[in-house]
Design a protein around this motif. Sequence first.
Motif, PDB file in Angstrom:
ATOM      1  N   SER A  83       0.740  -1.170  -0.011  1.00 27.55           N
ATOM      2  CA  SER A  83       0.083   0.160   0.045  1.00 27.55           C
ATOM      3  C   SER A  83       1.048   1.213   0.021  1.00 27.55           C
ATOM      4  CB  SER A  83      -1.034   0.113   1.198  1.00 27.55           C
ATOM      5  OG  SER A  83      -0.153   0.057   2.662  1.00 27.55           O
ATOM      6  N   GLY A  84       0.224   2.401  -0.139  1.00 25.31           N
ATOM      7  CA  GLY A  84       0.753   3.450   0.017  1.00 25.31           C
ATOM      8  C   GLY A  84       1.758   3.883  -1.063  1.00 25.31           C
ATOM      9  N   THR A  85       3.005   4.462  -1.156  1.00 26.69           N
ATOM     10  CA  THR A  85       3.857   4.696  -2.320  1.00 26.69           C
ATOM     11  C   THR A  85       4.307   3.382  -2.927  1.00 26.69           C
ATOM     12  OG1 THR A  85       4.710   6.706  -1.001  1.00 26.69           O
ATOM     13  CG2 THR A  85       6.108   5.827  -2.850  1.00 26.69           C
ATOM     14  N   LEU A  86       4.680   2.469  -2.297  1.00 32.12           N
ATOM     15  CA  LEU A  86       4.980   1.223  -2.802  1.00 32.12           C
ATOM     16  C   LEU A  86       3.703   0.653  -3.669  1.00 32.12           C
ATOM     17  CD1 LEU A  86       7.196  -0.843  -3.433  1.00 32.12           C
ATOM     18  CD2 LEU A  86       6.152  -2.087  -1.408  1.00 32.12           C
ATOM     19  N   GLY A  87       2.701   0.587  -3.260  1.00 33.56           N
ATOM     20  CA  GLY A  87       1.580   0.227  -4.027  1.00 33.56           C
ATOM     21  C   GLY A  87       1.214   0.926  -5.129  1.00 33.56           C
ATOM     22  N   ILE A  88       1.435   2.455  -5.263  1.00 33.94           N
ATOM     23  CA  ILE A  88       1.346   3.253  -6.433  1.00 33.94           C
ATOM     24  C   ILE A  88       2.586   2.763  -7.415  1.00 33.94           C
ATOM     25  CG2 ILE A  88       1.514   5.476  -7.014  1.00 33.94           C
ATOM     26  CD1 ILE A  88      -0.844   5.976  -5.050  1.00 33.94           C
ATOM     27  N   VAL A  89       3.710   2.625  -6.991  1.00 30.51           N
ATOM     28  CA  VAL A  89       4.755   2.211  -7.842  1.00 30.51           C
ATOM     29  C   VAL A  89       4.719   0.714  -8.424  1.00 30.51           C
ATOM     30  CG1 VAL A  89       7.197   1.349  -7.873  1.00 30.51           C
ATOM     31  CG2 VAL A  89       6.491   3.506  -6.500  1.00 30.51           C
ATOM     32  N   PHE A  90       3.893  -0.073  -7.549  1.00 29.78           N
ATOM     33  CA  PHE A  90       3.598  -1.430  -8.341  1.00 29.78           C
ATOM     34  C   PHE A  90       2.539  -1.206  -9.222  1.00 29.78           C
ATOM     35  CE2 PHE A  90       4.863  -5.266  -5.297  1.00 29.78           C
ATOM     36  CZ  PHE A  90       6.189  -4.482  -5.239  1.00 29.78           C
ATOM     37  N   LEU A  91       1.517  -0.555  -9.171  1.00 34.24           N
ATOM     38  CA  LEU A  91       0.305  -0.233 -10.258  1.00 34.24           C
ATOM     39  C   LEU A  91       1.050   0.519 -11.393  1.00 34.24           C
ATOM     40  CD1 LEU A  91      -2.648   0.816  -7.915  1.00 34.24           C
ATOM     41  CD2 LEU A  91      -2.408  -1.086  -9.208  1.00 34.24           C
ATOM     42  N   ALA A  92       2.084   1.546 -11.140  1.00 35.56           N
ATOM     43  CA  ALA A  92       2.598   2.158 -12.316  1.00 35.56           C
ATOM     44  C   ALA A  92       3.386   1.160 -13.070  1.00 35.56           C
ATOM     45  CB  ALA A  92       3.410   3.143 -11.858  1.00 35.56           C
ATOM     46  N   LEU A  93       4.123   0.298 -12.452  1.00 32.99           N
ATOM     47  CA  LEU A  93       4.929  -1.230 -13.027  1.00 32.99           C
ATOM     48  C   LEU A  93       4.066  -1.886 -13.974  1.00 32.99           C
ATOM     49  CD1 LEU A  93       7.615  -1.498 -10.757  1.00 32.99           C
ATOM     50  CD2 LEU A  93       8.032  -0.422 -12.823  1.00 32.99           C
ATOM     51  N   ALA A  94       2.935  -2.195 -13.314  1.00 33.90           N
ATOM     52  CA  ALA A  94       1.856  -3.072 -13.878  1.00 33.90           C
ATOM     53  C   ALA A  94       1.466  -2.542 -15.160  1.00 33.90           C
ATOM     54  CB  ALA A  94       0.671  -3.350 -12.831  1.00 33.90           C
ATOM     55  N   THR A  95       1.181  -1.197 -15.189  1.00 28.54           N
ATOM     56  CA  THR A  95       0.606  -0.606 -16.349  1.00 28.54           C
ATOM     57  C   THR A  95       1.529  -0.636 -17.487  1.00 28.54           C
ATOM     58  OG1 THR A  95      -0.886   1.012 -14.827  1.00 28.54           O
ATOM     59  CG2 THR A  95      -0.498   1.815 -16.850  1.00 28.54           C
ATOM     60  N   ILE A  96       2.759  -0.159 -17.073  1.00 26.66           N
ATOM     61  CA  ILE A  96       3.923  -0.212 -18.021  1.00 26.66           C
ATOM     62  C   ILE A  96       4.103  -1.576 -18.514  1.00 26.66           C
ATOM     63  CG2 ILE A  96       6.410   0.143 -18.436  1.00 26.66           C
ATOM     64  CD1 ILE A  96       5.874   2.227 -16.435  1.00 26.66           C
ATOM     65  N   PHE A  97       4.182  -2.469 -17.729  1.00 29.30           N
ATOM     66  CA  PHE A  97       4.331  -3.767 -18.255  1.00 29.30           C
ATOM     67  C   PHE A  97       3.206  -4.506 -18.968  1.00 29.30           C
ATOM     68  CE2 PHE A  97       6.940  -5.560 -14.418  1.00 29.30           C
ATOM     69  CZ  PHE A  97       8.295  -4.863 -14.873  1.00 29.30           C
ATOM     70  N   THR A  98       1.938  -4.075 -18.676  1.00 28.40           N
ATOM     71  CA  THR A  98       0.835  -4.449 -19.584  1.00 28.40           C
ATOM     72  C   THR A  98       0.821  -3.651 -20.968  1.00 28.40           C
ATOM     73  OG1 THR A  98      -0.502  -4.741 -17.815  1.00 28.40           O
ATOM     74  CG2 THR A  98      -1.677  -4.563 -19.728  1.00 28.40           C
ATOM     75  N   LEU A  99       1.056  -2.610 -21.056  1.00 28.00           N
ATOM     76  CA  LEU A  99       1.076  -1.674 -22.320  1.00 28.00           C
ATOM     77  C   LEU A  99       2.161  -2.196 -23.006  1.00 28.00           C
ATOM     78  CD1 LEU A  99       0.451   2.055 -21.134  1.00 28.00           C
ATOM     79  CD2 LEU A  99      -1.045   0.551 -22.399  1.00 28.00           C
ATOM     80  N   THR A 100       3.503  -2.555 -22.564  1.00 32.10           N
ATOM     81  CA  THR A 100       4.662  -2.746 -23.435  1.00 32.10           C
ATOM     82  C   THR A 100       4.384  -4.378 -23.940  1.00 32.10           C
ATOM     83  OG1 THR A 100       5.894  -3.538 -21.452  1.00 32.10           O
ATOM     84  CG2 THR A 100       6.329  -1.327 -22.390  1.00 32.10           C
ATOM     85  N   SER A 101       3.796  -4.940 -23.207  1.00 37.84           N
ATOM     86  CA  SER A 101       3.418  -6.349 -23.598  1.00 37.84           C
ATOM     87  C   SER A 101       2.288  -6.147 -24.857  1.00 37.84           C
ATOM     88  CB  SER A 101       3.144  -7.073 -22.542  1.00 37.84           C
ATOM     89  OG  SER A 101       2.746  -8.476 -22.829  1.00 37.84           O
ATOM     90  N   LEU A 102       1.357  -5.554 -24.460  1.00 36.41           N
ATOM     91  CA  LEU A 102       0.222  -5.433 -25.585  1.00 36.41           C
ATOM     92  C   LEU A 102       0.859  -4.923 -26.903  1.00 36.41           C
ATOM     93  CD1 LEU A 102      -2.655  -4.258 -23.429  1.00 36.41           C
ATOM     94  CD2 LEU A 102      -2.261  -6.431 -24.442  1.00 36.41           C
ATOM     95  N   ILE A 103       1.730  -4.014 -26.898  1.00 37.36           N
ATOM     96  CA  ILE A 103       2.218  -3.177 -27.960  1.00 37.36           C
ATOM     97  C   ILE A 103       3.599  -4.041 -28.559  1.00 37.36           C
ATOM     98  CG2 ILE A 103       1.250  -1.160 -27.936  1.00 37.36           C
ATOM     99  CD1 ILE A 103       4.139  -0.119 -27.117  1.00 37.36           C
ATOM    100  N   GLY A 104       4.292  -4.846 -27.959  1.00 41.72           N
ATOM    101  CA  GLY A 104       5.299  -5.555 -28.197  1.00 41.72           C
ATOM    102  C   GLY A 104       6.427  -4.973 -28.484  1.00 41.72           C
TER     103      GLY A 104
END
Length: 69
Positions: A30-51
């Motif tokens: 939770s907190g700052t680490l939770g936000i960092v994890f969500l940001a990384l999850a978003t980046i990983f998902t986007l890069t995976s979708l566009i290849g």
Amino acid sequence: MKKNMGGVDKMIRLVVAAIFVAMYLLGVVSGTLGIVFLALATIFTLTSLIGFCPLYLPFGISTAPKEKK
């Protein structure tokens, strides 16, 4: 933009992104680490979708299958 990610790389990123989101939603992080994890999850998902992963460019990395001529 030439694709530089292979299928295994994409799947690993999607699994890691799902784990990060689950950890946040279950309250493991939770907190700052939770936000960092969500940001990384978003980046990983986007890069995976566009290849395409921009961090691979400076290092000359490509996990994409070689094109046959």
